[in-house]
Design an enzyme around this catalytic site. Structure first.
Site, PDB file in Angstrom:
ATOM      1  N   ASP A 560       0.889  21.783   8.529  1.00 18.93           N
ATOM      2  CA  ASP A 560       2.067  22.529   8.792  1.00 18.93           C
ATOM      3  C   ASP A 560       1.464  24.107   8.387  1.00 18.93           C
ATOM      4  O   ASP A 560      -0.127  24.794   8.331  1.00 18.93           O
ATOM      5  CB  ASP A 560       2.920  22.349   7.397  1.00 18.93           C
ATOM      6  N   GLU A 640     -26.675  10.946  27.846  1.00 16.21           N
ATOM      7  CA  GLU A 640     -25.699  11.626  26.672  1.00 16.21           C
ATOM      8  C   GLU A 640     -26.312  13.121  26.334  1.00 16.21           C
ATOM      9  O   GLU A 640     -25.555  14.315  25.798  1.00 16.21           O
ATOM     10  CB  GLU A 640     -25.113  10.299  25.734  1.00 16.21           C
TER      11      GLU A 640
END
Ligand code: GLA
Length: 786
Positions: A560, A640
């Site tokens: 928030d 990768e």
């Protein structure tokens, strides 16, 4: 622009670059709300109509005039008990349990600068933009969007203080308004003071309440659950009250203290959109009420369930700040909030620095590590180009799983095989930055801390606690509890000289009983708990002024704007599945800028969903956030590893644009209720085909466009995605920065990258979603001025 008070008309008008907010004092001294919407001049009290309404209350002073009805007038800060039956902004009862507050206007004054709120987060005025002169970008990149027509921008902030009072009840209310004219933001808060000589009880208190004379609105909110936070929901408002809230002690995974009221025709591009966001991390409630006459009340404040906040004579209650903004279209509204968060909420170390690319140990090894393993993780991460190693949960006390150890903030040297300072020293020597996980608000029953201080936890006497993740919540409303935890954490971490701290909170709060205050959940306790948490982080930041603190609550349980004031980034969700993250980041983007969203590339099959997605797709999704990795590099193939090295180089190359540019959602349900955008004529939809977003520099010379394909179909039609924020008549080129796979037909790649386009072609025509084999493919495009 600014705050204008017209004493003769008893009118108070707030003007921002593109919006106007107006209130005035009614005939009998009530503070009435006249207007909020697009910039306008004039006296909007002219809109009010006074009619005799049955069953409506009239103030005594109105005498025989039955047209001045409290429950039909638009109020600025309504109370219950004097004739208004709609959702009150403030519900106050006296010591006999009588609700009868009737607030009348006392005074209005304007002060330069922006108010602050003691112990609570609040947006602040910021003079200089720290991005200035960096890499040739100017303030313009971050302030007002280039497509807004205003040239004269008022950077000054002002505060309006309106005082209301009811001397019979003994309540004075100071309404605070902070004005950020350039980003069309108005903040609100209120200070309630008991001016009488008896205790009064605040049973409801909103930070902001907005009355609209009409009511043809939709309500957009962001609800979800653990692991699936902040999904976009849009619904029509119908008669009655619709509210979203949390009573979990935190702002929660389930519902979010930020929502939008919008017109039926509002899309990303246009249509009235009113945002409300609370800078608060505890129990809240946002509600929308459509009343008997089609008027609408939109309000936000402390959750009133079980609230009965006692105010003794002279005592004050300062309400959390609510941030309002009006915009035409969701894109502009979001950009207002992004600017507000980036420049007027987030502060302290790392706010405007390039955030480090991090490797978090959690999904890589969970609780299963020792010091050598962590150092190895750091060395492997460094080899990939990662800047920071975060040692997550499991390094302290007796903590090999989640059943014990919380509260014992002492390094488990036996497990690590070395002191924390040595571990950190060896990581720093690589050189790598070192980060560490804490969960200060919690305690395990199986911990020395709990055995020593059982009274520090919320437990109802005589009742066995309801546990969650085997842990109890410490009573952070008590200063000595905060002190004890903080002292221990600082003492343990200091010698390690951490560069980063992840502050977690892993359960909701149910049995609220303070062993000292001796009362159950009356709201006051949980509000003071939140103040205690804010106090803890404030003092943690003082102890570690250079440290980057990332917020977390089992992912996004406390994502928030209040938390963003203290922690510039917050782990968005424990769900790291790239495809799920598309919806989570989409929902979060309405109020939160990309810089606040902790986003990591994790291993496949994904630990939460079992889904496998290409590595490039995981990276392209995570790059729209505070970027990092959460896997064990030792398990990666050489191919990768090379791919990750490239990803990190790409991210760093574009980091400034990503962190500070203008964010646009290009697909998704908010693009139009009639779904005219992002759809092909065949009915096959771009949102089904792909999710896309774009970040544009303020000079509109360059942009980054991310497209992730979802479902794949046989023989699909071509779908077009319309870009945004560019200049119509400028020429642009497109290059591919990263892609998860090759185009099925090489000619399609050429068709995308060979031509120069006008902005009009890209924005009004759009670019075709590439036809890739397989699902979950992705492409990251650089669009730059030709
Ligand atoms: C929470 C966090 C995770 C991880 C674990 C550790 O779930 O969201 O990222 O830190 O706690 O217990």
């Amino acid at each position: 622009m600014g705050i204008l008070i017209d004493q003769s008309k008893k009118l108070c008008t707030i003007q921002t670059a593109h919006s106007t907010y107006q209130m005035g004092v009614g005939t009998y001294g009530h503070l009435l709300h006249y207007y909020y919407g697009p910039y306008a001049e004039g006296d909007f009290s002219a809109m009010l109509r006074f009619r005799d309404r049955g069953f409506s209350g009239n103030p005594y002073e109105a005498g025989n005039d039955r047209t001045y009805s409290m429950d039909t007038l638009p109020h600025e800060f309504s109370t219950f008990g004097s004739g208004d039956f709609r959702t009150p902004a403030c519900l106050v009862k006296d010591d006999h349990g009588v609700y009868g507050a009737d607030l009348r206007f006392v005074s209005a004054e304007v002060k330069p600068g922006k108010y602050s709120l003691p112990g609570l987060p609040a947006a602040f005025a910021s003079e200089a933009n720290p991005y200035n002169d960096r890499n040739g970008f100017s303030r313009d990149l971050y302030s007002v969007s280039h497509d807004k027509e205003n040239t004269e921008i008022d950077h000054t902030t002002e505060t309006l203080i309106i005082t209301l009072a009811d001397s019979t009840v003994g309540l004075t209310v100071k309404l605070l308004y902070g004005v950020f004219p350039e980003i069309d933001v108005i903040t609100r808060s209120a200070i309630l003071t008991n001016t009488g000589n008896k205790t009064i009880y605040i049973d409801k208190a909103d930070s902001a309440s907005l009355d609209f004379l009409t009511g043809d609105f939709d309500f957009v909110h962001f609800s979800g659950r653990y692991g699936t936070e902040r999904l976009y929901h849009r619904e029509a408002i119908t008669e009655g009250v619709k509210s979203i809230s949390s009573i979990r002690g935190e702002s929660s995974h389930q519902q979010s203290p930020a929502a939008i009221l919008c017109a039926k025709n509002t899309t990303e591009e246009s249509g009235a959109a009113y945002g409300i966001a609370l800078l608060y991390s505890g129990n809240f409630k946002l509600s929308v009420e459509l009343d008997q006459f089609g008027s609408t009340r939109f309000s936000a404040g402390l959750n009133d369930e079980m609230l009965s906040y006692d105010l003794t004579p002279g005592e004050e209650l300062t309400l959390p700040e609510a941030v309002l903004s009006y915009a035409s279209g969701f894109a502009a509204l979001s950009q207002h909030y992004h600017d507000l968060v980036n420049f007027h909420i987030v502060h302290g170390a790392w706010t405007h620095e390039d955030r480090p690319v991090l490797l978090n140990s959690w999904e890589g090894c969970y609780f299963d590590f020792d010091g050598e393993k962590v150092i190895q993780l750091a060395a492997n991460a460094k080899d990939l180009g990662i800047d920071l190693l975060v040692m997550d949960d499991g390094w302290f006390g007796k903590r090999d799983d989640d059943t014990s150890g919380l509260g014992d903030w002492v390094t488990n040297e036996k497990k690590l095989g070395m002191p924390l300072s040595e571990l950190a020293k060896r990581i720093h020597a690589l050189p790598m930055k070192f980060g560490i996980w804490i969960e200060p608000e919690m305690v395990s029953e199986d911990s020395d801390f709990y055995r020593a201080h059982p009274d520090y936890a919320f437990v109802i006497p005589g009742k066995k606690p309801v546990r969650s993740r085997y842990q109890l919540v410490l009573d952070f409303s008590r200063r000595e509890v905060v002190d004890a935890v903080l002292t221990k954490i600082v003492e343990t971490l200091k010698p390690a000289k951490p560069d980063y701290i992840k502050m977690d909170m892993n359960r909701s709060i149910h049995e609220v009983y303070s062993q000292i205050a001796g009362y159950q959940n009356r709201g006051k306790l949980l509000h003071q708990y939140v103040l205690g948490v804010y106090d803890f982080i404030t003092r943690l930041k003082e102890a570690f002024p250079e440290v980057l603190i990332e917020g977390c609550s089992g992912g996004g349980g406390r994502f928030d704007l209040g938390m963003m004031y203290y922690t510039p980034q917050i782990w968005l969700s424990d769900n790291t599945d790239a495809i799920e993250r598309l919806s989570l980041q989409y929902g979060a983007s309405f109020f939160a800028p990309v810089s606040t969203m902790g986003s990591h590339v994790s291993a496949v099959p994904n630990h939460q969903t079992g889904r496998s997605t290409p590595l490039a797709t995981r990276a392209i999704v995570a790059m729209a956030g505070s970027f990092g990795y959460e896997l064990d590099p030792a398990k990666l193939s050489d191919e990768e590893k090379d791919a990750i090295r490239t990803q990190i180089k790409i991210f760093k190359n574009y980091q400034l644009l990503i962190q500070g540019g203008r964010y646009y959602r290009l697909t998704g349900p908010s693009l139009g209720i009639t779904h005219t955008e992002g759809y092909s004529a065949t009915g096959y939809t771009a949102p089904e085909a792909a999710m896309a977003w774009e970040i544009v520099s303020a000079d509109a010379k360059r942009a980054l466009v991310s497209i992730v394909t979802k479902d794949q179909h046989c023989n699909p039609p071509v779908c077009y995605i319309k870009l945004k924020g560019l200049f119509m008549n400028q020429m642009y080129r497109i290059s591919i920065v990263l892609k998860s796979t090759d185009f099925l037909d090489r000619r399609e790649e050429e068709a995308l990258t060979a031509p120069a386009y006008t902005g009009a072609i890209l924005m009004q025509g759009g670019i075709a979603v590439p036809y890739f084999a397989g699902e979950y493919q992705s492409i990251l495009l650089s669009v730059y001025q030709a």
